[in-house]
Enzyme design. Structure first.
Site, PDB file in Angstrom:
ATOM      1  N   CYS A 115       0.809  -1.224   0.000  1.00  0.00           N
ATOM      2  CA  CYS A 115       0.000   0.000   0.000  1.00  0.00           C
ATOM      3  C   CYS A 115       0.841   1.273   0.000  1.00  0.00           C
ATOM      4  O   CYS A 115       0.383   2.326  -0.428  1.00  0.00           O
ATOM      5  CB  CYS A 115      -0.943   0.012   1.204  1.00  0.00           C
ATOM      6  SG  CYS A 115      -2.090  -1.389   1.240  1.00  0.00           S
ATOM      7  N   HIS A 252      -3.642   7.283   2.070  1.00  0.00           N
ATOM      8  CA  HIS A 252      -3.984   5.953   1.563  1.00  0.00           C
ATOM      9  C   HIS A 252      -5.399   5.620   2.023  1.00  0.00           C
ATOM     10  O   HIS A 252      -5.751   5.802   3.189  1.00  0.00           O
ATOM     11  CB  HIS A 252      -2.991   4.935   2.115  1.00  0.00           C
ATOM     12  CG  HIS A 252      -3.388   3.517   1.914  1.00  0.00           C
ATOM     13  ND1 HIS A 252      -3.847   3.040   0.703  1.00  0.00           N
ATOM     14  CD2 HIS A 252      -3.420   2.464   2.763  1.00  0.00           C
ATOM     15  CE1 HIS A 252      -4.123   1.755   0.817  1.00  0.00           C
ATOM     16  NE2 HIS A 252      -3.884   1.375   2.057  1.00  0.00           N
ATOM     17  N   ASN A 282     -10.105  -0.214  -0.527  1.00  0.00           N
ATOM     18  CA  ASN A 282      -8.644  -0.170  -0.442  1.00  0.00           C
ATOM     19  C   ASN A 282      -8.063  -0.741  -1.729  1.00  0.00           C
ATOM     20  O   ASN A 282      -8.127  -1.950  -1.960  1.00  0.00           O
ATOM     21  CB  ASN A 282      -8.182  -0.969   0.779  1.00  0.00           C
ATOM     22  CG  ASN A 282      -6.673  -0.914   0.982  1.00  0.00           C
ATOM     23  OD1 ASN A 282      -5.926  -0.512   0.102  1.00  0.00           O
ATOM     24  ND2 ASN A 282      -6.227  -1.343   2.154  1.00  0.00           N
TER      25      ASN A 282
END
Length: 325
Positions: A115, A252, A282
């Site tokens: 990520c 994020h 996500n």
């Protein structure tokens, strides 16, 4: 004193057509729309077709970023793809993107920091662009996280989606002050002792299979809020700015609770926080450029704004960077 900065001159993104709602997931796993929203803020996510590899998403995002920058693929001399879901073990997805874009022979490679990948990749590209080794760099975050899901695990399969975002980075002259356009400062971190908190239980050198994503959600949450705040503070110090100077915070998009937790810890005005987790879920390394492009397209983020990016992912890796568009 004149300095060369890496300036973001174009941003683009791409999402697969298929939308999977929370209600759709409730048909295959023990969950509900209310349960998912309460714990994550997620309402839907996009899912790639079986015949639509990560490189397809990455290439389309790159094309849109180049168009926004007014550049042609023939001008590209550096491609970096941040991904944890490559088309193949090798070659690098960036090599495949180069072929699909039709660029000349250039530098092309992948970055794997899960990520945190896009923040890492932007920082790596800065090393090329600011030193005159690249004049038109395309940095892409592209993921098909749904390929890694265990669809019987309701704690993870509801969290992730597919997508891609890209930026074009070009050299620009500045005066060495925070008023310059371009990347102003960054901070990158990794703590390999926390690998077991977020990982995929497979790989070519272990099981010989892709594997599924596994996560200790509560522990990841605690590390995220504390560690990301530290990296943001360090990135701001490197950029010679304060958090209060930031016009927009683009985190994020992991979980709305994490986004809020980091914002609260830093005292950020919630009206300055870009959140797209509800509609994208996500998307790992793709989440920051997807959110950045969304906010540019809807008119919130404009040229000259001071933007702060941050992420944390498996590794554990985390990092932040400050840039003026």
């Amino acid at each position: 004193m004149s300095v060369t900065r890496s300036v973001v001159t174009g941003v683009g993104s791409f999402l697969p057509d298929q939308i999977v709602t929370n209600a759709d997931l409730a048909q295959i796993v023990d969950t509900s729309d209310e349960w998912i929203i309460e714990r994550t803020g997620i309402r839907q996510r996009h899912r790639a077709r079986e015949d639509q590899p990560t490189s397809d998403l990455a290439t389309e995002a790159a094309r849109r970023a180049l168009a926004a920058a007014g550049r042609d693929p023939s001008e590209v001399d550096l491609i970096i793809v941040a991904t944890t879901t490559p088309d193949m073990t090798f070659p690098a997805t960036a090599s495949i993107v180069q072929r699909k874009l039709g660029t000349p022979v250039c530098i092309a490679f992948d970055v794997q920091a899960v990520c945190s990948g896009f923040v890492y990749a932007v920082s790596v590209a800065d090393g090329f662009v600011s030193r005159g080794m690249a004049k038109c760099a395309v940095v892409i975050g592209a993921e098909e996280m749904t390929r890694l899901m265990d669809w019987t695990d309701r704690t993870t399969c509801v969290l992730f989606g597919d997508g891609a975002g890209a930026v074009v980075m070009e050299p620009g002259e500045g005066q060495g002050t925070p008023q310059d356009r371009g990347l102003l400062g960054f901070a990158l971190r990794c703590d390999g002792t926390k690998t077991d908190l977020l990982y995929v239980d497979g790989g070519p050198a272990t099981t010989g299979q892709v594997g599924h994503l596994r996560m200790a959600g509560n522990q990841v949450f605690r590390h995220a809020v504390v560690n990301i705040a530290e990296a943001i503070t360090a990135a701001c110090a490197a950029a010679d700015i304060s958090v209060a100077d930031v016009d927009w915070f683009v985190p994020h998009q992991a979980n709305q609770r994490i986004i809020k937790g980091v914002g609260d810890r830093l005292g950020l005005d919630e009206n300055k926080v870009i959140s797209t987790v509800a509609i994208h879920a996500n998307t790992s390394a793709a989440s920051i450029p997807l959110a950045l492009d969304t906010a540019i397209q809807d008119g919130r983020i404009k040229r000259g704004d001071l933007v702060l990016l941050e992420a944390m992912g498996g590794g554990l890796t985390w990092g932040a960077c400050a840039l003026r568009l």
